[in-house]
Structures are given as C-alpha cells and as structure tokens.
Enzyme design. Structure first.
Site, short mmCIF file in Angstrom:
data_model
loop_
_atom_site.label_atom_id
_atom_site.label_comp_id
_atom_site.label_asym_id
_atom_site.label_seq_id
_atom_site.Cartn_x
_atom_site.Cartn_y
_atom_site.Cartn_z
CG HIS A 1 59.04 -55.29 -41.63
ND1 HIS A 1 57.79 -54.86 -41.35
CD2 HIS A 1 58.88 -56.72 -42.02
CE1 HIS A 1 56.81 -55.69 -42.27
NE2 HIS A 1 57.45 -56.82 -42.56
CG HIS B 1 45.31 -61.04 -77.09
ND1 HIS B 1 45.63 -62.02 -76.70
CD2 HIS B 1 46.37 -60.32 -77.48
CE1 HIS B 1 47.00 -62.14 -76.88
NE2 HIS B 1 47.59 -61.09 -77.31
NE ARG C 1 42.29 -54.66 -84.75
CZ ARG C 1 41.98 -55.79 -85.26
NH1 ARG C 1 41.14 -56.61 -84.97
NH2 ARG C 1 42.68 -56.27 -86.21
CD GLU D 1 52.55 -55.79 -70.80
OE1 GLU D 1 53.23 -56.50 -70.03
OE2 GLU D 1 52.45 -56.06 -71.98
CG HIS E 1 61.90 -60.07 -42.67
ND1 HIS E 1 60.77 -59.41 -42.87
CD2 HIS E 1 62.66 -60.14 -43.67
CE1 HIS E 1 60.75 -59.09 -44.11
NE2 HIS E 1 61.92 -59.35 -44.65
CG ASP F 1 67.70 -60.87 -50.45
OD1 ASP F 1 68.53 -60.93 -51.26
OD2 ASP F 1 67.78 -60.82 -49.36
#
Lengths: 675, 675
Positions: free
Chosen positions: B30, B475, B521, B413, B264, B159
């Site tokens: 590039h 989940h 859990r 996250e 580019h 960008d």
C-alpha cells in the site's frame, strides 16, 4: 388539534405489572427496562405501529425490533395485549422449558418477534437491514399509486446497545443512506448492570447521532404526549433516520428500586412488587398476579382496527396491482414466499477449465444468477474488488437510488453481518456480504445469530488461507474454517474449483440457513470430476480401482490431493481423492453414503487443509493423518509459503507414501493396543 | 517566536520514495497511505516523539501506534531514518519470507513496532490501553519531582479504522476517561480500497469525536507547519484525548494516482514512480531506487538528540528515585521486567470444600493475588458483579483517580480486548478483562492478536455453558470453548472446581501468552484430587486400581465424571477420572506423560463437556465416546437443561456403561476393519 394518544395509565401499569410478576415468578429476568419503557413503548404500539395481530406475518407490516432483548417481558406484554397469538399462560411460563417466552426474544418461536435479540447492538443493525430491504423492495416493486411495499421499521434500544461498536457501524451507515423510515426510541435511563452509566460512558449521544446524519429528539420518556409528538415528527422526517432519546427511570414506579441497577437484572422481590402496585394510581390489586384489565386490552383497539384496515387495504391494492403488473406481482409473491425460480443451475454458464481463483468463479456465478434472482442483494465491507462481489452494470444502492443492487457496507464487518440478518428477516431478500475470511472474526456475533435464527444469509469469505500471501499473519486464516464449522446450523463450504463454487452457490441460495463460502485469492486449476456432489458435503472426485488410501482435500488443497495422487501412482500407490468442502454436511448424510465415500476398510485417510488440524480426526479416523497448519502464517509470497509450510503436491505425496509404508506397522500397533 | 519544524522536503520525499520503491519491488502493498501521511508523520516524529532509537525498549519512551497497519512502509521508513535497528536491506526485503518488514507491522519482530496492526480499528484501542497504562503507572509510581512514568501515546489512524465499531468503543472510553496524553493523527484522505469514502461514509467525524469528549482539530495534512501547531496544541491539552483530522491526498505527489483508490493497495507501477520522482522538488533521481540522502537522516537529528537526552535524564531521575523510594523503585523495576514475586501460590488461601461457582472462586483468587501483584489490573465489560472481577475495597480508575484498580470498560467487548492488548504491550501491567464466554465472539478479533503477539492477557469468561440457564441460547456457549482452542497460541483453561481455578490463575499470571479462563455461573462441588496438575493440561484426579475406562471432564462436567465413576463402581465398572482443562496444554506435554494419563491400552475414553464434540476425537481416540452438545441451548433453569441435555452423573454413567458393555463388540469391529 393536537394529536392524542390512545394509551392510558391502565395499559402502562398492566405492562409494568406483567413484567414484575413474570420475572418474579421465574425468579430470573429484567423488570427494570420494561417498567422504564412501558410509557414510550405503549405510545409507539397504540398510536403508530402498523401490524395486524391476527396475521402476524403480513408482508407489509411495520417491523418492530426490541434491540434491548433483555427487556423481553416488555415485548411479550405488548404482544399479548395487542392480540398476537401469545396466551397469558405463556407469560406465566416466562423463561421455562418449552415456553414461547424465553429469556430473550427468539424469532421463529414467538409470533410477532421479528428478530432474536439479547446480544447487545445486534437489533439496531437488524433494523437497519430491515429498513434497507424495505426501501429497496419499494423501489423495485411499487408503481405509481400501488405502494405494495410501504412500511416503517421501529425499534427500542438501550444504553448497552449504543455502547457496542456494532451499533455505531450500523447507525453510521443508516445515516449515510438516509433511511427515513427507521425510528428508534432510545431508553436513556443512565443505568447498566454495573450501576450508573457514568461509570464508563459520558458521551453526548444526541450529538453523536447527529454526526451520523440522524434526526435526533430528546423527550421525557414518561410523558406520553411528548413521546407521541416526537414519534409524529420522526415519522414525518423522511430523509434521515430518527433517534428519540427518552429520558426514563429504570424500574419506574418502584419506590425503592427505581433508578437503581438492582432493578436491572433481578426480580424486584415480592414486597417491593406489592409496594409498587400499591402506589399505582389507582392502586393495583395486590393479588392475584398477572392481572390483565379489559381497559388495557381496549387501549390497543386502535392498533387492531388500524392494522386490520391497513392489511385489508393492502390486499385490495395488491389485487389491483396484480392485474396491472402481473409479472412484477408474481415475482414479488415468489420472493416473499422464499421460493426460487426453476432451473437455476441451467443459468450458470460453463466456467471453462482455465485456472481461476474461486473468488473469481464466485463473482461469475453471482453475476450469472443475479438476473434470475432479483432477491439476491448484497455487497462487501469495502472489499468489492477483492471479493468479486459487484454485480456488473448494476447501480449502487444509495440514498438517491434505492433500486441499486450493489451495497457498500463500509469497513463495518460486524454491522454488515447483522444488517444481512435484518434483510433476510424482512423477507423478499437473499442477502450476501463479503470480506476476507480472517475478518469473519469481527462478525462472529452476527453469524451466530444467523445460525440461531436459521436465516438464509450468504457470507462470501475470500482470501481464505495463508495463500493470501504478503499481507501476512494478521490477514491469513488458519483457525477460521474449523472455528466456523463449530457454529451449530452454519454450513461452511470450501469449494475446490469453479464447478464446485457454482454448486456451492446453488446450495447457498436454496438452503434455509446461513452458508459461508470460503474462497481463494489465488488461481486453482479445474479438477476433473468435481461438481454437484459437493452438496453432500464430501464425495469422490477421482478413484482408481482398488485404492490403497484416500486423500481428502478442501478448497485450494483439493488440487494438491489430485496432484499427489498422480505422484503416488507413479510410485505404485493408488489413491482415491475425496473433496470434502463441508464436514458438517457430510456427517449429516446417512452412514451408508458416508461409507461409500470413506469405506471403513480403507484404513488410511489423509486430510489436506491449510488450517488447524483439530477436528479432522472425525474424518480421518484412527489411522488417519492430517496435513494442516497449526501455527500462524508469515508475510511472504504465496508460493514461498506453500513450500515452507508443505502445501505442495510433492509434500502431500511424501506424507502419504510414508504413512502408506508405515501402515502395516500402524495397524499392528493398533491391534496390539486392542489386545 | 512561532515553533519551527525540523522536517524538510527531502525527508518527506525519502519516506515517499522508500514506500513507492519497496511496494514496487515486492509487487504488493500500500503506497498511497505512506505518501499521503509522510508530511504529518514526519512532523510528529521529528518534532515530538520521545524515543531513543539506540534503546528501543526504554520504558518511558513515547508510544507510537500505526493503527492503519497497511501503511507499514511509512513506519519502516520512519524507523530506518530515525536510526532504529532496521537496515535498508530489510526495507528492500519488504513482504518477503524472514524479513523484518512484513506486510503489516508485527510487534516482537521489528524493534520500534509497538503493536501488531492491520486488522482495522485495533491500533486505536491498543493506544487507548497504552495511555491508560501510562496514566495508572504514573499515578502509582511517580512521587513529587520524580516523574518516572511520563510519556505520550501517539497514533495514526485511517478512515477504515474509524469505520470499525471497535474504534468507536475505544474512543468513547478514552473520551470518558479524559486521556489527555493520547493524540491521534487521522489520515482523512477520502479514499478506501473500494473508491471514494462517500460510497459508504458521510458522517461528521470531528463532531462524532467531540461527542465522545475529544479535543478535535482539522488541518491541511500537507501543511507541516499547521500540523506542528496542531500537535503542539494537542500536547498542551491535558484533559482530553486529541484527534487531529489531517486532510490529505492519498498517493500524494503521484500525477496520475493521487486521490485515487488505485494508489491504495497496489504498486504505482514503474512509469508512475518515475513520473512522481521527476515531479518532486528538486526532482528525485530516477535511479537507483531506495535512495536515502544524508539530509533525510539529518532531519531526524533532533529526534535522536531529544531521545538520548530524555533517556539519560530519565536514568538519572530513576537513580535518585531509587534512593528515595527503594521499595517502589524495586517494584516498578520488577513489573517492567515482567517478573512475578516469589511464592505467589502461598498467597492463595484454602478456598474450602463448600460448593462454589468457579467465577466466585476466581474472584477470591483475584482478590488474594491483587495485594501481591500491583501489576494485575482489569475489569469487565459491564459485568463486574456477574463475573466477580472487582478488587475489594479498591477504587475505580476514573478521570479523577488514576490509581484506581477497578476498570469499567462499558459494554464494549471488542474494545476491551484490544485495550487489554495495549496495556500488556505497554509493560508493567498484567491486564485482565471479563465478560460472558458467549461474548468472546464480540472480541475474537482482539483475542487473535493477543495470541499472535503472545501478550500476557487474561480473559475471565464466565457463564460458560448452557448452565447459565434462563437467559437462553443467545447467551449460552456451546461452540466457544472449542472455537477458542483453535486460536494458535491461546491457552484455554476450563477449571473444574475452586482449587483448579486457583491453579489456572497461577498459570495465567505466569504464562507469557494469553489465557482464557472459562468459568461457571453455577456452584460446583470441590473434587478431591484436583489442583496444580491442571497446569499440564490434563491429569488424573481419581483412579481405582486397574480402571476399566477413563472419564475425561472439563469445568462443570468434571464433577459429573466423578459422580458417574461412583455410580459405575456400584455396577462393577471401574473408571479413572481425568480432568482436562486445557486440551492444547495436554498435547504440548511429552507423549510419555500423556500415556500415563491416557494409557494406550485403556481403550475406552469418554469425554464430557457441555459443548461441541468436534475436536474431542483427538483426546478420546478410536473407541472413544464424547458426551457433549451439538446444538444451541434453550431458555430454562439450569437443572432442567441438565436433565434434558443429559448432563447428569446418571446419564454419563449410563453412556459409559453402555459403551463398556459394547466394548468387546467395538473392539471386534475395529479389528475386523483392520483386517
């Protein structure tokens, strides 16, 4: 005269008490959000939403997306009160095995649930996809007075949705495209699970959305008249999507838990519910729970009357449209039913036998299918040229040209994935989206939901291995093919040449579920014997009489197998070559078929795939060998990498020959183990 | 007097021609971005960046992050000219096997490359993590005049970086935290690979960053004096991070390719390079390529002098600091070296034998380690309470309290994952971040880079299976454990009780590489025999004499194995129980060890894990059985799901008994296959 809302306090209190009661009974769930948004949501539903609860799947209904899926009891309450087929008994079974009221709303399970939400940010992007689909289908099919596609997309989102990057991506694109028929209520309650949002969040949300090009209003979310005016203004704004920031109190009405994280994700507790009900005006009866007064149901009379009338008008319009534009109407009916035209396979020209990258053959197939499949609509995350996903001579979908067939998602992979889901959910669209395979990592949250909802979404994932070459390990897929195969319900297809690529596309457009097409950057030779067998996941490509062993390849490694077979033949070892573009499809075939491809007595099976070997044991069995890559790649030209990492026909033949020579000893060792 | 830049046209043209020449020689890369940003980057390096090229790893250097990693030749040119140990010969081997100049910058390979970039958006978040680390360490260790931690974090983004949601997440957090020592130059060139950015992008970037709370300036990126003034103002702004939008021309100076996507991602072509060089003022010689005039090197004299002096001052400061604050200094030296204090294991109290969720035991271990490991620093993506990742009695890291030990990432996250990488890269920090295992999908792009860079990052991933219960399939992790195991260099640890959780933490803080801790859990019983054996990946937990079969469990399924073993014993079948929290660690052990745990002659091996079975074949072998879950879960209480999906000791015992009874037949069938 100022508009009046047809909501009332009883409706709002019913929504709140149903949420409190259901969460308490389940001893699990999120009461705070439904209580905080009961006012605003009730106005949206009572006074704006165009749905016919008697016909939840009516094509031109408004779409409603609860992006904040943890507030599912808000949606279940609204659906029940509006008259959708969702009994009170189901609300009483909130979050229980087999109920229609799971913890987070699930599309396909509950009538009226337009998309599965819960993972934050996804719903916003789904809604953007729905609004894009509506704009596109309207441009394609509406004629003069016949507005056969003409509906809004409404949604509710939370702080949590707006934290997520996926929401930023989708909102930026929605603003760019000027999706005027998209309106979101933002539940600005200043509370997350951890506590006050200002623990981690102090941005100016209205300003941010203005920067994206949205029309933004801020209202008191408990002032139903203000919400009514804001929704009216939002609907009137046709050039920009709208965000209405509703200042609300989470757990609204709970004397001790309002405005507190403790009402976010836990039951209020029986005593607090009693207190909250007693403070309602007029006070709500302490018992029984799950009370639904007639007045609450009556508040949605306007919704039902409006929806039934709109649907009936639409049906009349459609019958006139059908008479005036029989072909267009037939096409629209077909794509809305999700049916394909006959004989698609015949539309794909012979792609010849010249070496060709599968991304290139994919582009040719896409362009061959496109004229016959107007519902095929997609683009890429700023890699159109690289992924070969432009439809030739078609215009771009822009704010000025809604009929454009080429989509530009920008460098927004996660947003793209969820937007594709929204398009598929809308109906009438078979969406596709493209990026490099490695960046499927960025969109994995959305791919999982494509699979969970079993939507027909096509992912074009190119540059699918180390053979993208010089861009190096950051861009070279190693683990991605196998990692995608692990997502239940996702079909991964890694075709080995142009014919297989064509067959993979035909599979993808016909299969009700998401398909990931893994395609090469580099040219691959055409391999005699490839083709439609691919749809069974694995099949025999070439077969000498009485083969000694099986070479199993996928994608760009298939031709290494045929090449190795030729080298082995020269050494007196005969090798069957099996193409296995889809392990999961192959194992979905009956054992009888699998045994014809991989006969139990053909002991030596060698898989060849330029990626992780973990998982291939299922295919190659106890004496098998896997040629793969269990480390990251390197930046260098593809041919150099092939030599260094052993992805040449010569190396495969060497491995196979060594394994063949060692087979008697391997068998003896295994027999010895077996005792 | 106005400040003057020490750059000159020759320096800028050298950077441009090196990029053109290297990309042309590699026939890949590039050139456009290095040419467009040569002006602005040269000002930043020549006049601001505090680095000592002779000592690239000096702890208090400024950090420079090239988020737009595809512009790697810009960075390689700067590093070479500044005098970092990167020979011109390496630039000539751009993108070739074994060079120090891969297609995208790789940390650890090239001195001066602070992080591996290329996947867009990651670098911005890395830089946020570095700036957070600097602020925190400064607050912890600086005393009065002794500013032993005091540096800037600078970056360049494109960008494409700003399209990505991860950048939005990180930028929002950076604004919230008021990271005044973070400055980004934004290469606003209006071009992406596909073409003009306005294909998919029309947002008001400065306004968006102002909404996040950033200090924003806009300049002509080719006006070096303007860039100098903007960087000066950005450095002077200490309360907010700074974005300097540099309006630039991609491929600047190329007569036919400037401002075009064709510059580019492809070489300019020999003729265009010749033309571009001929138009430089004064004209650049047509040959040879890779010219480095003395004047270009001399333009960085100021950088070298400034850096050497700053380092020398710092060393003097540090020696005084050491005298004044010997303990603090010793601690800082230790954490910068990445060494642990002795005897950490002894700091963890006995966690007792009461049933306890592994997320809870993890929280206790974290709190036991925290006082002894000041470098342990982290938090969660808005799930502190659920993931048990708060350090007790510690304050929050905020814009007002930089010494705070608890981090609040917000519901971001992906941003969190990359911020953790930045913290680890900074040094002096062992970062940890927490969310639900399922949402590891959202951060997978960042986790991959933790693994590629082998950074010590700890991921606390709780609610790791269907046993999170009522939240439902959106989940519930099913595929995630195995999908994470596929990432090369990531260690996945799924401990089965409190003792294993403690051992897993001890592994994670000591291991140079990322570790994912998969935690429950729900409560799990303490299992006799568990402990430090976990660090070998798999080990024997309980063992009757002459076992008939092996039950292999991970995490919450380990106790099902011990339970099943007891049930089997009552039926006269003896079962060894093996805990295998980390398949990849186990297979890194020598075969001799593995054979003691899973003896070849012990034919019947049964794995039990509440997730996908694909991949377990490697462990269970030819006659093995895998108890797992190859579909999505359901919303219901955990006990109900356990019954329905067969995750009970009874079901495991039934499966094992049936397999044991069938073993002679299975052995016979396999022998028959073997012939």
């Amino acid at each position: 005269m100022e508009p009046q809302t047809s909501t009332n306090e009883v409706l709002v209190n019913t929504i709140k008490t149903l949420a409190m009661d259901a969460v308490q009974k389940a001893d699990s769930g999120h009461p705070g959000m439904p209580m905080g948004m009961a006012d605003a949501a009730s106005v949206l539903w009572a006074d704006f939403l165009k749905v016919d609860p008697a016909q939840p799947a009516w094509a031109d209904r408004d779409r409603f997306v609860l992006s904040a899926g943890h507030g599912s009891m808000l949606l279940y309450g609204l659906l029940h009160l509006a008259g959708f087929p969702l009994d009170l008994a189901e609300l009483k079974r909130f979050r229980q095995w087999g109920s229609k009221t799971p913890g987070h709303p699930e599309h396909g399970l509950t009538p009226g649930v337009e998309t599965t939400t819960g993972p934050l940010g996804q719903g916003i992007a789904n809604a953007v996809g729905m609004a894009m689909a509506e704009a596109h289908l309207a441009a394609r099919y509406n004629r003069g007075e016949f507005k056969v596609v003409d509906h809004m997309t409404w949604g509710i989102c939370s702080d949590g949705d707006l934290h997520e990057g996926i929401a930023s991506e989708a909102a930026s694109l929605a603003g760019h495209l000027g999706l005027g028929k998209l309106v979101f209520l933002y539940d600005d309650n200043s509370i997350t699970i951890e506590g006050k949002t200002d623990l981690a969040w102090s941005e100016d949300v209205p300003k941010r959305f203005e920067a994206y090009g949205w029309h933004v209003q801020t209202v008191d979310g408990h002032d139903r008249h203000a919400v009514l005016l804001a929704l009216t203004a939002a609907r009137a704004e046709t050039q920009r999507p709208s965000l209405i920031a509703c200042k609300t109190h989470i757990g609204h009405g709970s004397p001790n838990k309002q405005d507190s994280a403790s009402s976010h994700g836990s039951p209020l507790g029986k005593e607090e519910i009693r207190l909250t009900k007693s403070l309602m005006v007029p006070p709500w009866p302490e018992s029984p729970d799950f009370i639904v007064p007639d007045e609450a149901v009556a508040a949605f009379d306007a919704l039902r009357a409006r929806g039934a009338l709109a649907r009936s008008h639409w049906e009349e319009t459609f019958s006139h449209y059908k008479a005036a534009y029989p072909e267009l109407a037939a096409e629209l009916e077909r794509i809305l039913r999700g049916e394909l035209p006959a004989d698609l396979a015949a539309k794909i020209p012979d792609l010849g036998d010249k070496p060709m990258a599968t991304r290139v053959s994919s582009g040719k197939v896409l362009n061959a299918l496109a004229p016959h499949l107007p519902e095929l609509w997609g683009g890429s995350a700023d890699l159109a040229g690289s992924t070969k996903t432009l439809i030739d001579k078609a215009s771009d979908f822009t704010r000025h040209d809604r009929s454009g067939r080429n989509l530009h998602f920008g460098i927004r992979e996660h947003g793209m994935g969820a937007i594709l889901n929204g398009m598929a959910l809308h109906g009438g669209i078979i969406p596709y989206g493209a990026t490099f395979l490695t960046f499927s990592d960025y969109m994995r949250g959305a791919i999982r939901l494509s699979a969970l909802m079993q939507q027909k979404v096509i992912l074009v994932l190119t540059h699918d291995s180390i053979f993208l070459g010089e861009d190096g390990p950051t861009h070279q897929s190693v683990e991605h093919a196998m990692a995608l195969r692990l997502i239940p319900g996702l079909t991964v297809m890694r075709p080995g040449d142009a014919r297989e690529t064509a067959a993979a596309w035909l599979f993808a457009v016909a299969h009700q579920g998401p398909t990931a097409l893994l395609l090469t950057r580099q040219d691959l030779p055409a391999i005699p014997g490839t083709g439609a067998g691919l749809q069974r996941g694995g099949y025999i490509v070439s077969d000498p009489p009485n083969p000694d062993l099986v070479l199993i390849g996928t994608g760009s490694e298939l031709h290494l197998c045929t090449g190795a077979a030729a080298l082995l033949a020269a050494q007196g070892v005969t090798a069957r070559v099996v193409s296995m573009p889809s392990i999961e499809r192959f194992f979905a075939e009956p054992a009888e078929y699998r045994d014809t491809v991989l006969p139990p007595k053909l002991l030596l099976r060698i898989s060849v795939e330029a990626g992780r070997t973990l998982g291939w044991e299922r295919v190659v069995g106890p004496l098998g060998v896997s040629v793969g890559l269990d480390r990251f790649g390197e930046s260098a030209p593809a041919e150099v990498l092939a030599e260094h990492f052993g992805f040449t026909a010569e190396h495969v033949a060497t491995v196979a020959k060594a394994a063949w020579d060692a087979l008697p000893a391997s068998v003896a060792a295994l027999k010895e183990r077996l005792g």
